[in-house]
Design a protein around this motif. Structure first.
Motif, PDB file in Angstrom:
ATOM      1  N   ARG A 116      -8.323   4.667   4.460  1.00 19.60           N
ATOM      2  CA  ARG A 116      -8.528   5.761   5.419  1.00 19.60           C
ATOM      3  C   ARG A 116      -9.448   5.331   6.565  1.00 19.60           C
ATOM      4  O   ARG A 116      -9.321   5.797   7.685  1.00 19.60           O
ATOM      5  CB  ARG A 116      -9.177   6.962   4.701  1.00 19.60           C
ATOM      6  CG  ARG A 116      -8.247   7.546   3.672  1.00 19.60           C
ATOM      7  CD  ARG A 116      -7.737   8.897   4.103  1.00 19.60           C
ATOM      8  NE  ARG A 116      -6.398   9.020   3.581  1.00 19.60           N
ATOM      9  CZ  ARG A 116      -6.057   9.857   2.608  1.00 19.60           C
ATOM     10  NH1 ARG A 116      -6.932  10.672   2.149  1.00 19.60           N
ATOM     11  NH2 ARG A 116      -4.848   9.905   2.169  1.00 19.60           N
ATOM     12  N   LEU A 117     -10.378   4.418   6.218  1.00 24.77           N
ATOM     13  CA  LEU A 117     -11.321   3.913   7.207  1.00 24.77           C
ATOM     14  C   LEU A 117     -10.623   3.424   8.458  1.00 24.77           C
ATOM     15  O   LEU A 117     -11.104   3.528   9.560  1.00 24.77           O
ATOM     16  CB  LEU A 117     -12.132   2.748   6.612  1.00 24.77           C
ATOM     17  CG  LEU A 117     -13.027   3.089   5.427  1.00 24.77           C
ATOM     18  CD1 LEU A 117     -13.630   1.812   4.860  1.00 24.77           C
ATOM     19  CD2 LEU A 117     -14.124   4.052   5.876  1.00 24.77           C
ATOM     20  N   PHE A 118      -9.423   2.859   8.241  1.00 22.19           N
ATOM     21  CA  PHE A 118      -8.692   2.255   9.358  1.00 22.19           C
ATOM     22  C   PHE A 118      -8.053   3.282  10.272  1.00 22.19           C
ATOM     23  O   PHE A 118      -7.537   2.962  11.318  1.00 22.19           O
ATOM     24  CB  PHE A 118      -7.606   1.308   8.830  1.00 22.19           C
ATOM     25  CG  PHE A 118      -8.156   0.070   8.185  1.00 22.19           C
ATOM     26  CD1 PHE A 118      -9.024  -0.750   8.913  1.00 22.19           C
ATOM     27  CD2 PHE A 118      -7.812  -0.278   6.883  1.00 22.19           C
ATOM     28  CE1 PHE A 118      -9.526  -1.891   8.327  1.00 22.19           C
ATOM     29  CE2 PHE A 118      -8.325  -1.413   6.310  1.00 22.19           C
ATOM     30  CZ  PHE A 118      -9.186  -2.244   7.020  1.00 22.19           C
ATOM     31  N   GLU A 119      -8.054   4.564   9.819  1.00 18.86           N
ATOM     32  CA  GLU A 119      -7.338   5.566  10.593  1.00 18.86           C
ATOM     33  C   GLU A 119      -7.859   5.667  12.018  1.00 18.86           C
ATOM     34  O   GLU A 119      -7.115   5.961  12.949  1.00 18.86           O
ATOM     35  CB  GLU A 119      -7.405   6.925   9.900  1.00 18.86           C
ATOM     36  CG  GLU A 119      -6.171   7.134   9.029  1.00 18.86           C
ATOM     37  CD  GLU A 119      -6.276   8.350   8.143  1.00 18.86           C
ATOM     38  OE1 GLU A 119      -7.190   9.160   8.342  1.00 18.86           O
ATOM     39  OE2 GLU A 119      -5.430   8.483   7.235  1.00 18.86           O
ATOM     40  N   GLN A 120      -9.160   5.382  12.193  1.00 19.50           N
ATOM     41  CA  GLN A 120      -9.742   5.413  13.534  1.00 19.50           C
ATOM     42  C   GLN A 120      -9.280   4.220  14.359  1.00 19.50           C
ATOM     43  O   GLN A 120      -8.885   4.359  15.494  1.00 19.50           O
ATOM     44  CB  GLN A 120     -11.291   5.378  13.438  1.00 19.50           C
ATOM     45  CG  GLN A 120     -11.877   6.442  12.541  1.00 19.50           C
ATOM     46  CD  GLN A 120     -11.254   7.807  12.772  1.00 19.50           C
ATOM     47  OE1 GLN A 120     -11.066   8.230  13.919  1.00 19.50           O
ATOM     48  NE2 GLN A 120     -10.923   8.492  11.696  1.00 19.50           N
ATOM     49  N   ASP A 121      -9.275   3.038  13.679  1.00 17.30           N
ATOM     50  CA  ASP A 121      -8.989   1.816  14.428  1.00 17.30           C
ATOM     51  C   ASP A 121      -7.899   1.028  13.687  1.00 17.30           C
ATOM     52  O   ASP A 121      -8.165   0.082  12.974  1.00 17.30           O
ATOM     53  CB  ASP A 121     -10.281   0.989  14.543  1.00 17.30           C
ATOM     54  CG  ASP A 121     -10.085  -0.191  15.472  1.00 17.30           C
ATOM     55  OD1 ASP A 121      -9.068  -0.191  16.222  1.00 17.30           O
ATOM     56  OD2 ASP A 121     -10.905  -1.113  15.402  1.00 17.30           O
ATOM     57  N   ASN A 122      -6.671   1.482  13.844  1.00 16.30           N
ATOM     58  CA  ASN A 122      -5.531   0.947  13.086  1.00 16.30           C
ATOM     59  C   ASN A 122      -5.210  -0.482  13.492  1.00 16.30           C
ATOM     60  O   ASN A 122      -4.828  -0.739  14.620  1.00 16.30           O
ATOM     61  CB  ASN A 122      -4.318   1.860  13.341  1.00 16.30           C
ATOM     62  CG  ASN A 122      -3.150   1.513  12.433  1.00 16.30           C
ATOM     63  OD1 ASN A 122      -3.084   0.406  11.909  1.00 16.30           O
ATOM     64  ND2 ASN A 122      -2.255   2.470  12.284  1.00 16.30           N
ATOM     65  N   PRO A 123      -5.320  -1.456  12.548  1.00 11.27           N
ATOM     66  CA  PRO A 123      -5.039  -2.857  12.883  1.00 11.27           C
ATOM     67  C   PRO A 123      -3.556  -3.216  12.766  1.00 11.27           C
ATOM     68  O   PRO A 123      -3.173  -4.332  13.075  1.00 11.27           O
ATOM     69  CB  PRO A 123      -5.835  -3.615  11.818  1.00 11.27           C
ATOM     70  CG  PRO A 123      -5.801  -2.725  10.635  1.00 11.27           C
ATOM     71  CD  PRO A 123      -5.695  -1.297  11.132  1.00 11.27           C
ATOM     72  N   LEU A 124      -2.741  -2.292  12.296  1.00 17.33           N
ATOM     73  CA  LEU A 124      -1.315  -2.617  12.072  1.00 17.33           C
ATOM     74  C   LEU A 124      -0.534  -2.582  13.373  1.00 17.33           C
ATOM     75  O   LEU A 124      -1.000  -2.070  14.386  1.00 17.33           O
ATOM     76  CB  LEU A 124      -0.707  -1.631  11.081  1.00 17.33           C
ATOM     77  CG  LEU A 124      -1.359  -1.591   9.697  1.00 17.33           C
ATOM     78  CD1 LEU A 124      -0.713  -0.508   8.846  1.00 17.33           C
ATOM     79  CD2 LEU A 124      -1.269  -2.955   9.027  1.00 17.33           C
TER      80      LEU A 124
END
Ligand SMILES: Nc1ncnc2c1ncn2[C@@H]1O[C@H](COP(=O)(O)OP(=O)(O)OP(=O)(O)O)[C@@H](O)[C@H]1O
Ligand SMILES: [Mg+2]
Lengths: 299, 228
Positions: A116-124
């Protein structure tokens, strides 16, 4: 060739008599057909199911095209058009990086929440999911797409797909080769059996020829005898394979949760296999019998 | 009618069994074929029912040349020629009746006709009362009568016999000859290879003597002519 009903009845009677008379020879040839058809049947069942699995897997094979992070909306549209223009491509679906992340989290279940952490800064990356018209063309299509602009990278289970198709192809060929070998062995055995039958009845044949029976007439009972031997040899394999398959299908199949590892349904698959075995048995018998009779009647 | 012209037969192993045979046998004749062992009598007989083909020459039977007869026409020929052997060639698992009926069944004669014809010929050879017997329940002479019944059940114009009395004692042999004479009296041609001096010299008929594949003697009402 019209045949009197009486004549046909006579041929039938003769063929059955001969089967009864040559007790253990009959048993030996029926056993030969039984063993052969049992193996052929098992091979067929395995091969058809393998083919079934393969086609499922083949249909599932997709190409994932990862789009450059720098690509603009326009670039993406251009890329989509380009991919769609590739002749091997069937369909192109867009999956945004937000969608990809959701899929990823879902596939990890409970532990996925840490993503969920990545939801702000999506690396995908955003992805085009591409399907080829023919599964075998997957590699070809992927190779072409790789060269297009705005493509970061292409994934299609590299190597796996190629290996799978190769293995399946080899397995199929080995299976086919074995089946053909077995069929010839059974035919040879039957022809040997009929040869002994003919030998036991050589006096009868000699007299038939002496009093002017035609070769066609002389051949009929042997033709029928071969047919019966082949057909009777098919009974045990049909029953046995059907029973085993039914049980596997009923009890094992529900436990197979992997979607592409599903067995072919008992009905109508087993009917088809049964008919194939029956016809095969009949052909083996008739062919084996004719081989011996032809040689005998030439003299 | 049977007519052989310049018939030669060389077997695959090089033996010359027939060495220029010329002969004519009219319909209704009774002919003995005599000669020493290995002379070619059986080969001569085999020519007539197309068991062997001549190496050269022609064999005409009722206008058909057997030298050029196609394989698929041989059954038709055989239906019109009765053949009898020294060893009877009966089927041990069939009764007398069935053995004779066999000859008609395998040429697809109708069942009604089969019954009538079989009973007729069994009557002719004097075995009507033993129709249900099996061959091994019969004497040699009776067995040979069954085989004669089988050979004539289809009413052939020609009957050929290769040493039909070869396995029989004198009494039985005379019995067989009686039947042959009866058949011959009805107009059937009979050609019979034999070593039976007594019969040939008693029941006088045409005698053809073969030696080394050649006809060396051909007399109407001839003698056996060999010391055995
Ligand atoms: N199938 C065959 N293959 C090779 N040679 C053969 C064959 N049949 C017969 N012969 C030879 O041909 C010759 C004539 O044989 P054939 O049987 O015609 O004589 P035969 O007069 O009937 O003698 P017998 O009185 O002993 O019966 C003999 O030398 C024999 O060995
Ligand atoms: Mg002989």
């Amino acid at each position: 060739m019209a045949m009197r009903f009486n004549t046909l009845r006579r041929h039938m009677r003769e063929s059955f008599k001969s089967i009864g008379r040559n007790g253990w020879m009959t048993f030996a040839s029926i056993s030969a057909v039984t063993v052969t058809l049992l193996l052929v049947g098992v091979f067929l069942v395995i091969m058809f199911n393998m083919n079934h699995f393969a086609s499922k897997i083949e249909n599932d094979v997709e190409i994932r095209v990862y789009i450059d992070l720098t690509a603009t909306e326009q670039d993406k549209q251009a890329l989509k058009a380009q991919i769609e223009a590739v002749p091997e491509v069937k369909e192109v679906e867009y999956s945004s990086k937000e969608q990809e992340l959701k899929n990823l989290i879902k596939s990890f279940g409970e532990e996925g929440s840490s993503f969920r952490l990545f939801e702000q800064d999506n690396p995908l990356s955003d992805v085009y999911v591409v399907k080829a018209k023919q599964p075998e063309d997957t590699v070809k299509a992927a190779k072409k797409i790789e060269t297009f602009k705005s493509v970061h990278k292409v994934k299609y289970g590299q190597g796996q797909v190629e290996k799978l198709f190769k293995t399946l192809g080899i397995a199929r060929n080995i299976g086919l080769g074995l089946i053909i070998g077995l069929l010839f062995t059974a035919m040879f055995l039957i022809s040997n059996t009929i040869k002994i039958t003919i030998f036991a009845r050589r006096r009868e044949i000699e007299i038939m020829r002496l009093v002017g029976a035609t070769n066609g007439f002389i051949r009929w009972p042997f033709f029928l005898e071969g047919l019966w031997l082949g057909v009777m040899g098919a009974i045990i394999p049909i029953v046995l394979i059907s029973l085993v398959y039914y049980n596997i299908y009923e009890f094992a199949n529900p436990k197979l949760t992997v979607p592409f590892l599903q067995l072919l349904p008992f009905h109508p698959f087993m009917w088809k296999i049964s008919i194939v075995l029956l016809v095969l048995g009949g052909c083996i018998g008739v062919w084996g019998s004719m081989m011996s009779v032809r040689r005998f009647l030439k003299a | 009618m049977i007519e052989m012209k310049d018939v030669y037969k060389t077997y695959p192993n090089g033996v010359i069994a027939l060495n220029g045979i010329n002969v004519r046998i009219k319909q209704g004749e009774f002919v003995y074929v005599v000669g020493p062992s290995g002379a070619g009598k059986s080969t001569f007989i085999k020519m007539m029912y197309r068991e062997e083909k001549p190496t050269s020459g022609s064999i005409m039977i009722n206008g058909v040349n057997l030298a050029h007869l196609k394989d698929n026409k041989v059954p038709i020929l055989r239906r019109n020629i009765g053949v009898i052997f020294q060893d009877f060639k009966l089927l041990p698992k069939l009764t007398v009746y069935e053995n004779v009926a066999f000859a008609l069944e395998v040429i697809e004669e109708s069942p009604r006709l089969i019954k009538k014809k079989v009973m007729e010929v069994l009557d002719l050879v004097g075995l009507k009362h033993k129709a249900r017997f099996y061959p091994d329940e019969l004497s040699g002479g009776e067995q040979q009568r069954v085989s004669i019944a089988r050979s004539i059940v289809n009413s052939p114009k020609i009957v050929i016999a290769d040493e039909p009395t070869g396995n029989l004692d004198p009494d039985n042999s005379w019995g067989i000859m009686e039947i042959f004479e009866t058949i011959n009296d009805r107009g059937t041609t009979i050609v019979m290879a034999t070593h039976n001096r007594e019969i040939v010299n008693t029941i006088k008929k045409r005698v053809i003597a073969i030696e080394s594949g050649k006809i060396v003697r051909d007399e109407a009402r001839g003698e056996y002519g060999y010391e055995v």
